[in-house]
Motif scaffolding. Structure first.
Motif, PDB file in Angstrom:
ATOM      1  N   GLY A  24       0.863  -1.178   0.000  1.00 50.37           N
ATOM      2  CA  GLY A  24       0.000   0.000   0.000  1.00 50.37           C
ATOM      3  C   GLY A  24       0.901   1.230   0.000  1.00 50.37           C
ATOM      4  N   SER A  25       0.337   2.379   0.293  1.00 49.17           N
ATOM      5  CA  SER A  25       1.138   3.601   0.226  1.00 49.17           C
ATOM      6  C   SER A  25       2.261   3.602   1.256  1.00 49.17           C
ATOM      7  N   SER A  26       2.108   2.885   2.359  1.00 49.44           N
ATOM      8  CA  SER A  26       3.189   2.802   3.356  1.00 49.44           C
ATOM      9  C   SER A  26       4.256   1.818   2.898  1.00 49.44           C
ATOM     10  N   GLY A  27       3.811   0.659   2.415  1.00 52.07           N
ATOM     11  CA  GLY A  27       4.756  -0.371   1.983  1.00 52.07           C
ATOM     12  C   GLY A  27       5.647   0.107   0.844  1.00 52.07           C
ATOM     13  N   PHE A  44       5.856  -8.559  -0.191  1.00 47.16           N
ATOM     14  CA  PHE A  44       4.726  -9.421  -0.553  1.00 47.16           C
ATOM     15  C   PHE A  44       3.430  -8.627  -0.493  1.00 47.16           C
ATOM     16  N   GLU A  45       2.645  -8.748  -1.540  1.00 45.54           N
ATOM     17  CA  GLU A  45       1.391  -8.015  -1.639  1.00 45.54           C
ATOM     18  C   GLU A  45       0.271  -8.986  -2.027  1.00 45.54           C
ATOM     19  N   LYS A  46      -0.746  -9.009  -1.179  1.00 48.07           N
ATOM     20  CA  LYS A  46      -1.880  -9.910  -1.411  1.00 48.07           C
ATOM     21  C   LYS A  46      -2.590  -9.638  -2.730  1.00 48.07           C
ATOM     22  N   GLY A  52      -3.320  -0.574  -1.946  1.00 44.38           N
ATOM     23  CA  GLY A  52      -4.094  -0.950  -0.768  1.00 44.38           C
ATOM     24  C   GLY A  52      -5.468  -0.319  -0.707  1.00 44.38           C
ATOM     25  N   ASN A  53      -5.696   0.469   0.326  1.00 43.39           N
ATOM     26  CA  ASN A  53      -6.989   1.095   0.577  1.00 43.39           C
ATOM     27  C   ASN A  53      -7.459   1.946  -0.598  1.00 43.39           C
ATOM     28  N   TRP A  54      -6.525   2.457  -1.404  1.00 45.15           N
ATOM     29  CA  TRP A  54      -6.882   3.411  -2.458  1.00 45.15           C
ATOM     30  C   TRP A  54      -7.284   2.752  -3.762  1.00 45.15           C
ATOM     31  N   VAL A  55      -7.312   1.425  -3.750  1.00 43.71           N
ATOM     32  CA  VAL A  55      -7.770   0.690  -4.941  1.00 43.71           C
ATOM     33  C   VAL A  55      -9.233   0.317  -4.711  1.00 43.71           C
ATOM     34  N   LYS A  59      -9.021  -6.373  -5.195  1.00 45.40           N
ATOM     35  CA  LYS A  59      -9.327  -7.799  -5.116  1.00 45.40           C
ATOM     36  C   LYS A  59      -8.837  -8.441  -3.817  1.00 45.40           C
ATOM     37  N   ASN A  60      -8.064  -7.689  -3.013  1.00 42.14           N
ATOM     38  CA  ASN A  60      -7.670  -8.224  -1.696  1.00 42.14           C
ATOM     39  C   ASN A  60      -8.834  -8.187  -0.702  1.00 42.14           C
ATOM     40  N   GLY A  61      -9.934  -7.533  -1.075  1.00 40.27           N
ATOM     41  CA  GLY A  61     -11.114  -7.474  -0.204  1.00 40.27           C
ATOM     42  C   GLY A  61     -10.901  -6.592   1.019  1.00 40.27           C
ATOM     43  N   ILE A  71      -9.802  12.239  -1.177  1.00 41.19           N
ATOM     44  CA  ILE A  71      -8.961  12.374   0.014  1.00 41.19           C
ATOM     45  C   ILE A  71      -9.418  13.588   0.835  1.00 41.19           C
ATOM     46  N   ASN A  72      -9.148  13.529   2.121  1.00 40.20           N
ATOM     47  CA  ASN A  72      -9.485  14.689   2.957  1.00 40.20           C
ATOM     48  C   ASN A  72      -8.240  15.370   3.518  1.00 40.20           C
ATOM     49  N   THR A  73      -7.075  14.825   3.143  1.00 39.93           N
ATOM     50  CA  THR A  73      -5.822  15.514   3.442  1.00 39.93           C
ATOM     51  C   THR A  73      -5.366  16.037   2.084  1.00 39.93           C
ATOM     52  N   SER A  74      -4.965  17.282   2.011  1.00 38.82           N
ATOM     53  CA  SER A  74      -4.781  17.858   0.674  1.00 38.82           C
ATOM     54  C   SER A  74      -3.567  17.271  -0.049  1.00 38.82           C
ATOM     55  N   GLY A 120       0.140 -13.504  -0.297  1.00 42.06           N
ATOM     56  CA  GLY A 120      -0.081 -13.018   1.064  1.00 42.06           C
ATOM     57  C   GLY A 120       0.865 -13.684   2.044  1.00 42.06           C
ATOM     58  N   VAL A 121       1.207 -12.953   3.089  1.00 45.44           N
ATOM     59  CA  VAL A 121       1.966 -13.554   4.182  1.00 45.44           C
ATOM     60  C   VAL A 121       0.948 -14.137   5.160  1.00 45.44           C
ATOM     61  N   GLU A 122       1.014 -15.443   5.328  1.00 49.23           N
ATOM     62  CA  GLU A 122       0.058 -16.121   6.228  1.00 49.23           C
ATOM     63  C   GLU A 122       0.560 -16.142   7.659  1.00 49.23           C
ATOM     64  N   HIS A 153      -4.053  -0.297   8.634  1.00 48.65           N
ATOM     65  CA  HIS A 153      -4.845  -0.434   9.859  1.00 48.65           C
ATOM     66  C   HIS A 153      -6.277   0.060   9.684  1.00 48.65           C
ATOM     67  N   HIS A 154      -6.729   0.101   8.431  1.00 51.14           N
ATOM     68  CA  HIS A 154      -8.123   0.496   8.193  1.00 51.14           C
ATOM     69  C   HIS A 154      -8.815  -0.527   7.307  1.00 51.14           C
ATOM     70  N   TRP A 155      -8.703  -1.784   7.670  1.00 49.73           N
ATOM     71  CA  TRP A 155      -9.355  -2.813   6.840  1.00 49.73           C
ATOM     72  C   TRP A 155     -10.175  -3.797   7.666  1.00 49.73           C
TER      73      TRP A 155
HETATM   74  C1  LIG Z   1     -12.201   5.563   3.697  1.00 51.61           C
HETATM   75  C2  LIG Z   1     -10.808   5.979   4.094  1.00 51.61           C
HETATM   76  C3  LIG Z   1     -10.301   7.187   3.633  1.00 51.61           C
HETATM   77  C4  LIG Z   1      -9.024   7.600   4.013  1.00 51.61           C
HETATM   78  N1  LIG Z   1      -8.573   8.844   3.615  1.00 51.61           N
HETATM   79  C5  LIG Z   1      -7.315   9.233   3.948  1.00 51.61           C
HETATM   80  C6  LIG Z   1      -6.791  10.483   3.490  1.00 51.61           C
HETATM   81  O1  LIG Z   1      -7.462  11.268   2.838  1.00 51.61           O
HETATM   82  N2  LIG Z   1      -5.504  10.788   3.829  1.00 51.61           N
HETATM   83  C7  LIG Z   1      -4.730   9.938   4.571  1.00 51.61           C
HETATM   84  O2  LIG Z   1      -3.563  10.237   4.835  1.00 51.61           O
HETATM   85  N3  LIG Z   1      -5.212   8.762   5.008  1.00 51.61           N
HETATM   86  C8  LIG Z   1      -6.475   8.394   4.710  1.00 51.61           C
HETATM   87  N4  LIG Z   1      -6.945   7.180   5.151  1.00 51.61           N
HETATM   88  C9  LIG Z   1      -6.071   6.309   5.976  1.00 51.61           C
HETATM   89  C10 LIG Z   1      -5.440   5.132   5.164  1.00 51.61           C
HETATM   90  O3  LIG Z   1      -5.092   4.171   6.107  1.00 51.61           O
HETATM   91  C11 LIG Z   1      -4.204   5.605   4.386  1.00 51.61           C
HETATM   92  O4  LIG Z   1      -4.597   6.523   3.391  1.00 51.61           O
HETATM   93  C12 LIG Z   1      -3.439   4.511   3.635  1.00 51.61           C
HETATM   94  O5  LIG Z   1      -4.299   3.639   2.959  1.00 51.61           O
HETATM   95  C13 LIG Z   1      -2.505   3.750   4.520  1.00 51.61           C
HETATM   96  O6  LIG Z   1      -1.697   2.966   3.686  1.00 51.61           O
HETATM   97  P1  LIG Z   1      -1.072   1.585   4.169  1.00 51.61           P
HETATM   98  O7  LIG Z   1      -0.162   1.174   3.107  1.00 51.61           O
HETATM   99  O8  LIG Z   1      -0.556   1.763   5.546  1.00 51.61           O
HETATM  100  O9  LIG Z   1      -2.320   0.602   4.301  1.00 51.61           O
HETATM  101  P2  LIG Z   1      -3.245   0.016   3.157  1.00 51.61           P
HETATM  102  O10 LIG Z   1      -3.609   1.052   2.175  1.00 51.61           O
HETATM  103  O11 LIG Z   1      -4.349  -0.675   3.886  1.00 51.61           O
HETATM  104  O12 LIG Z   1      -2.337  -1.062   2.425  1.00 51.61           O
HETATM  105  C14 LIG Z   1      -1.930  -2.254   3.069  1.00 51.61           C
HETATM  106  C15 LIG Z   1      -1.476  -3.228   1.994  1.00 51.61           C
HETATM  107  O13 LIG Z   1      -0.953  -4.386   2.624  1.00 51.61           O
HETATM  108  C16 LIG Z   1      -1.440  -5.545   1.960  1.00 51.61           C
HETATM  109  N5  LIG Z   1      -1.479  -6.638   2.919  1.00 51.61           N
HETATM  110  C17 LIG Z   1      -2.151  -6.669   4.088  1.00 51.61           C
HETATM  111  N6  LIG Z   1      -1.929  -7.833   4.722  1.00 51.61           N
HETATM  112  C18 LIG Z   1      -1.103  -8.541   3.927  1.00 51.61           C
HETATM  113  C19 LIG Z   1      -0.519  -9.824   4.049  1.00 51.61           C
HETATM  114  N7  LIG Z   1      -0.732 -10.605   5.113  1.00 51.61           N
HETATM  115  N8  LIG Z   1       0.280 -10.264   3.050  1.00 51.61           N
HETATM  116  C20 LIG Z   1       0.516  -9.483   1.961  1.00 51.61           C
HETATM  117  N9  LIG Z   1      -0.025  -8.257   1.798  1.00 51.61           N
HETATM  118  C21 LIG Z   1      -0.820  -7.798   2.785  1.00 51.61           C
HETATM  119  C22 LIG Z   1      -2.805  -5.158   1.468  1.00 51.61           C
HETATM  120  O14 LIG Z   1      -3.222  -5.972   0.392  1.00 51.61           O
HETATM  121  C23 LIG Z   1      -2.610  -3.693   1.076  1.00 51.61           C
HETATM  122  O15 LIG Z   1      -2.225  -3.553  -0.270  1.00 51.61           O
HETATM  123  C24 LIG Z   1      -8.238   6.760   4.826  1.00 51.61           C
HETATM  124  C25 LIG Z   1      -8.755   5.548   5.287  1.00 51.61           C
HETATM  125  C26 LIG Z   1     -10.025   5.162   4.931  1.00 51.61           C
HETATM  126  C27 LIG Z   1     -10.563   3.855   5.454  1.00 51.61           C
END
Ligand SMILES: Cc1cc2nc3c(=O)[nH]c(=O)nc-3n(C[C@H](O)[C@H](O)[C@H](O)COP(=O)(O)OP(=O)(O)OC[C@H]3O[C@@H](n4cnc5c(N)ncnc54)[C@H](O)[C@@H]3O)c2cc1C
Ligand SMILES: NC(=O)c1ccc[n+]([C@@H]2O[C@H](COP(=O)([O-])OP(=O)(O)OC[C@H]3O[C@@H](n4cnc5c(N)ncnc54)[C@H](OP(=O)(O)O)[C@@H]3O)[C@@H](O)[C@H]2O)c1
Length: 465
Positions: A24-27, A44-46, A52-55, A59-61, A71-74, A120-122, A153-155
């Motif tokens: 996701g955006s952090s990874g 590893f990406e599921k 992640g959240n932005w797709v 298909k990862n559900g 987005i609500n952060t500019s 995925g990492v199980e 942390h938002h799934w």
């Molecule tokens: C509706 C909504 C709106 C949001 N809007 C904002 C915003 O405007 N601005 C902002 O800063 N934040 C926002 N957020 C917070 C959001 O958490 C972040 O934007 C961002 O998605 C965090 O990225 P991430 O990579 O940490 O997590 P995610 O985007 O959740 O990505 C995690 C990735 O890890 C993968 N993964 C998870 N488990 C496994 C596994 N076991 N094995 C392999 N792959 C795995 C997933 O498939 C996914 O691709 C919002 C959240 C929600 C729910």
């Protein structure tokens, strides 16, 4: 290098082999940092794609994105420091633009081939020799010297706890914000939206355009921040971490009050806290929709019965749908619970990244900023990269524990008690403090001769493979 010095062959000293969970955006921010430092890693990406959240309909559900999510952060707050979003993007882009931006980021910096998609990492288990054994959903198990966790942390939806009386026999539909797609399900319906976070704001507003009636139920009040002040996105106001928080707090609270007046004026509960003591609820539209009479504020739900929703003030409405916008659980399904878990979203990490007792695990993006997550994940990735190479050394364990205690205490004192306020940080303050911690850690690393931490050096298990 964090201290500006360049050391020959740093990568050659060996950070070992690193497993990164999630693209996701952090990874991807962490992956870039590892890639640039020449660290050997697998991400590893599921899913079949990054973001992640932005797709939307990922298909990862696991994505909570709805059709009309913006987005609500500019844009300038959210973009990575070395990769601006396109000028053609609006201040608050649509999820599809954000997902495209992440795709471009990976291609621009050239590390796509390091991401193993649809894998995925199980399970990730700590071995007696300190290395990690990572079991994939392909059935394969691989050894690693260090583990980076960026699983989001938002799934994992948090439903009301305990469930409301009568929720097991309620005749309407009960759903969590996580499964919300678009407002077609609300057409002509009576809808109760529960919560005062950003999901509740967006979903209540969307419902208000098509539903017969929309109610917004809250167990406590919040300050609702507009997207713009002085013609600028609100999060682009100058926020100098050197100015005491109380001073900044008074300034912003004054601004919010002058924009909208107190929330009670709209029939919403009076916040029991001052601005900045809860995760910000940002909405340019909710107050309008309330004032247009299309959303009716209500107190918390007390019980459900048949088609009726009863609120804590004794009032009752008929409802076809109840949407629980009640937040998310921090979950690591791949760890044994006794090793690492976050009961009630509580997890104690040094500056939200390092585990004080396990030297070769780090968490990326596991924080809830007043501001966007991405630039913070980017800084964390670089920090961890330096650590793995030995260019940064952690403080002694006792010092980390004292820092964690102080941080937990400060969060407890400042924030409204809630499971959603366990990993809060102030965007600018966090970056500022991280930069000075990296300088301090670089000096410690210099003093001990730039040695990577023992647990992060190639283990027998890895070198044998
Ligand atoms: C509706 C909504 C709106 C949001 N809007 C904002 C915003 O405007 N601005 C902002 O800063 N934040 C926002 N957020 C917070 C959001 O958490 C972040 O934007 C961002 O998605 C965090 O990225 P991430 O990579 O940490 O997590 P995610 O985007 O959740 O990505 C995690 C990735 O890890 C993968 N993964 C998870 N488990 C496994 C596994 N076991 N094995 C392999 N792959 C795995 C997933 O498939 C996914 O691709 C919002 C959240 C929600 C729910
Ligand atoms: N457009 C956007 O960019 C957008 C849209 C949606 C979400 N998001 C982000 O996504 C993340 C999650 O937001 P979210 O709104 O889904 O969750 P959230 O911020 O955790 O908010 C949950 C809300 O539900 C309430 N709640 C929890 N349990 C309850 C219960 N049992 N009874 C009554 N109320 C209860 C909470 O109240 P308490 O405060 O009392 O605990 C809070 O108001 C946040 O980072 C948010 O900014 C962004």
């Amino acid at each position: 290098m964090s201290d500006g010095s360049s050391r020959e062959g740093a990568a050659g000293m060996g950070a070992g082999r690193v497993c990164l969970i999630g693209a996701g955006s952090s990874g991807i921010a962490a992956a870039k940092a590892l890639y640039e430092r020449g660290i050997d890693f697998d991400c590893f990406e599921k899913s079949d794609r990054i973001g992640g959240n932005w797709v939307f309909e990922n298909k990862n559900g696991m994505s909570a994105a709805y059709r009309d999510l913006f987005i609500n952060t500019s844009r300038p707050r959210m973009e990575y420091s070395d990769f601006p979003m396109p000028e053609s993007y609006p201040d608050f882009p649509h999820h599809s633009q954000i997902a495209a931006y992440f795709e471009e980021y990976v291609d621009r910096f050239g590390f796509r081939e390091r991401i193993v998609f649809e894998t995925g990492v199980e399970h990730a288990g700590l071995q007696p020799d300190g290395s990690w054994s990572v079991r994939l959903d392909t059935g394969e198990t691989r050894p690693y010297d260090a583990l980076l966790v960026a699983n989001g942390h938002h799934w994992n939806p948090r439903w009301p706890e305990p469930a409301f009386p009568g929720s097991d026999t309620f005749e309407g539909l009960q759903m969590h914000a996580h499964s919300y797609v678009d407002n077609s399900i609300f057409e002509g319906k009576r809808v109760v939206v529960l919560g005062m976070g950003n999901s509740a704001m967006d979903i209540a507003v969307e419902s208000s355009y098509v539903a017969e009636r929309t109610y917004l139920a809250a167990r406590q009040g919040v300050w609702i921040i507009p997207k713009y002040v002085f013609g600028k996105p609100v999060d682009q106001l100058r926020n100098d971490p050197r100015v005491p928080f109380k001073v900044r707090q008074r300034f912003i609270q004054g601004l919010v009050r002058s924009y909208a007046g107190p929330p009670e004026r709209y029939g919403l509960p009076k916040p029991g806290h001052r601005f900045g003591e809860a995760h910000p609820t940002i909405s340019g539209r909710i107050l309008d929709r309330i004032q247009h009479g299309t959303i009716a504020p209500k107190p918390n739900i007390a019980a459900l019965e048949g088609e009726t929703v009863r609120f804590e003030d004794g009032s009752e409405v008929q409802a076809d749908v109840v949407v629980y916008c009640t937040g998310y659980k921090i979950t690591f399904p791949f760890f044994d619970e006794q090793l690492i878990s976050a009961p009630d979203n509580h997890i104690e990490l040094f500056r939200r990244v390092f585990h004080p007792d396990i030297a070769n695990v780090a968490f990326i993006g596991l924080l809830q900023p007043l501001g966007a997550i991405m630039p913070l994940a980017e800084a964390q990735g670089a920090w961890v990269g330096d650590y793995l190479l030995g260019d940064y050394a952690l403080p002694p364990r006792e010092q980390m524990l004292a820092d964690i205690r102080a941080d937990q205490e400060a969060m407890r004192r400042r924030y409204v008690a809630s499971k959603r306020h366990t990993i809060q940080v102030d965007f600018d303050d966090y970056l500022h403090d991280l930069a000075s911690e990296r300088r301090a850690g670089a000096a410690r690393a210099r003093a001990r001769g730039y040695l990577p931490p023992a647990q992060c050096r190639p283990s027998a298990a890895t070198t044998a493979s």
